[in-house]
Design an enzyme around this catalytic site. Structure first.
Site, PDB file in Angstrom:
ATOM      1  N   ILE A  38       0.805  -1.222   0.000  1.00  0.00           N
ATOM      2  CA  ILE A  38       0.000   0.000   0.000  1.00  0.00           C
ATOM      3  C   ILE A  38       0.837   1.272   0.000  1.00  0.00           C
ATOM      4  CG2 ILE A  38      -2.027  -1.041   1.067  1.00  0.00           C
ATOM      5  CD1 ILE A  38      -1.080   0.020   3.760  1.00  0.00           C
ATOM      6  N   GLY A  41       8.523   4.212   0.854  1.00  0.00           N
ATOM      7  CA  GLY A  41       9.285   5.431   1.025  1.00  0.00           C
ATOM      8  C   GLY A  41      10.755   5.137   0.865  1.00  0.00           C
ATOM      9  N   GLY A  42      11.584   6.100   1.239  1.00  0.00           N
ATOM     10  CA  GLY A  42      13.015   5.920   1.067  1.00  0.00           C
ATOM     11  C   GLY A  42      13.604   4.844   1.950  1.00  0.00           C
ATOM     12  N   LYS A  60       5.135  -2.567   8.112  1.00  0.00           N
ATOM     13  CA  LYS A  60       6.178  -1.696   7.560  1.00  0.00           C
ATOM     14  C   LYS A  60       7.526  -2.396   7.693  1.00  0.00           C
ATOM     15  CE  LYS A  60       7.902   3.069   8.110  1.00  0.00           C
ATOM     16  NZ  LYS A  60       7.678   4.344   8.850  1.00  0.00           N
ATOM     17  N   ASP A 157      10.480  16.117  11.151  1.00  0.00           N
ATOM     18  CA  ASP A 157      10.183  15.835   9.744  1.00  0.00           C
ATOM     19  C   ASP A 157       8.707  16.122   9.447  1.00  0.00           C
ATOM     20  OD1 ASP A 157      10.901  15.139   7.164  1.00  0.00           O
ATOM     21  OD2 ASP A 157      10.601  12.987   7.472  1.00  0.00           O
TER      22      ASP A 157
END
Length: 357
Positions: A38, A41-42, A60, A157
């Site tokens: 879904i 990212g980096g 994740k 962030d």
């Protein structure tokens, strides 16, 4: 759908196993079945997964390229510790963690339904929001950060990708992967001189790699940068190259909000401009102070839109806050003015009704 059960990681020494490619139907840790990918990212890839007891979560997994980076692994796992220690309803809960057979750690987070602020902006004209709507979002974010900072954590962030708007209208703060804990017991490895953050959303002290200077005012700058992007449609220091943008973040004060967007109400612009001061001592001292200033700017703008055009001296009476001591005093003045304005509007309406005007 075929099911492939992945074994637990081996405890025997030897060459590291090849990275595992997760596919729908795979069972991770003998309990989580992968449904679909879904997001990514980096540093990680995210899958929808279902626990053997039926609970749905977002699994994740750290990317293979980072699996042997001790600092990356520690930051990845620290995300779960910090998020759960803060324990705020607007922070995504992490309710499981383990290690794949190939040695990569994974987390299982609550699965959210809705969209990121980045995706919301992509659907809007000119990819920006109305100033009042943006400031209301800023107030909610400042409230959340006040709780985060109260637990000694700096997010570092804040950007549209890391704010999630659920279908129920709740704001969620994502990704504590580079967050910094101020208390020694929760500090994870960082190195002075290392740049951690996202271009366009990094305060000067972050861009310079001066990690020892980072405190809650760094996140205040982040809120300012987020609102700047949401209201003007451009990032702070937006440039054609990453190097130019990074250098500007280190050395160049941001352009004022109304230079890019003259239609933004002056008091709202001034709150954001103060948050984006290069010198930390010149910013709002905390997320709570910035929240108070945003609330006052919102109330002022609403009052200006509803007050009679001939209201004498209204602009002069409601001066924008210029220091940390003023927001709470000004809030009282605004309440009084709003009350008097409401009475005046009511009298005008009554007079019109009875034919007295």
């Amino acid at each position: 759908m075929a099911t492939r059960k992945l074994p637990a990681p081996s405890k025997h020494a030897g060459a590291p196993p090849a990275p595992i490619e997760l596919s729908p139907g795979d069972v991770v840790g003998e309990r989580w079945r992968i449904v679909r990918q879904i997001g990514e990212g980096g540093s990680a890839v995210i899958y929808e997964a279902v626990h053997r007891n039926g609970r749905v979560g977002a699994l994740k997994v750290l990317r293979p390229i980072l699996s042997n980076d001790a600092r990356a692994r520690e930051r990845f796992l620290a995300e779960a510790r910090i998020a759960n220690e803060v324990g705020h309803p607007s922070i995504v809960s992490v309710f499981d963690d383990d290690v794949l057979e190939d040695g990569r750690p994974y987390l299982v987070l609550e699965l959210l339904e809705g969209e990121s602020l980045h995706d919301r902006l992509a659907r809007l004209p000119d990819q920006k929001m109305d100033a009042l709507e943006a400031c209301e979002l800023g107030v909610r974010l400042c409230d959340l950060l006040d709780a985060v900072h109260g637990r000694g954590v700096i997010h570092r962030d804040l950007k549209p990708d890391n704010l999630f708007l659920t279908n129920e209208g709740q704001l969620k703060l994502l990704d504590f992967g580079i967050a910094r804990a101020e208390t020694v017991s929760r500090v994870f490895p960082t190195m002075t001189g290392v740049v951690l953050g996202t271009l366009g959303y990094m305060a000067r002290e972050q861009a310079r790699g001066d990690l020892d200077s980072i405190d809650r005012r760094t996140d205040v700058w982040g809120v300012g940068a987020l609102l700047y992007r949401v209201i003007t449609g451009k990032r702070v220091h937006q440039s054609e190259s990453s190097n130019a943008e990074l250098f500007a973040a280190m050395e160049t004060p941001p352009a004022k909000v109304r230079v890019l967007a003259p239609e933004v109400p002056e008091r709202i612009a001034r709150v954001i401009d103060k948050a984006l001061e290069q010198t930390m001592a010149c910013r709002w001292g905390s997320a709570l102070e910035m929240r108070d200033a945003l609330e006052l700017a919102i109330r002022h703008e609403r009052l200006m839109r509803t007050a009679p055009p001939s209201w004498p001296g209204l602009e002069e009476e409601i001066a924008p806050p210029t220091n940390a001591a003023e927001p709470r005093r000004l809030r009282v003045e605004l309440k009084a003015l709003a009350f008097v304005s409401g009475i005046a509007l009511g009298m005008i309406a009554a007079a019109s009704w009875f034919g007295l005007t």
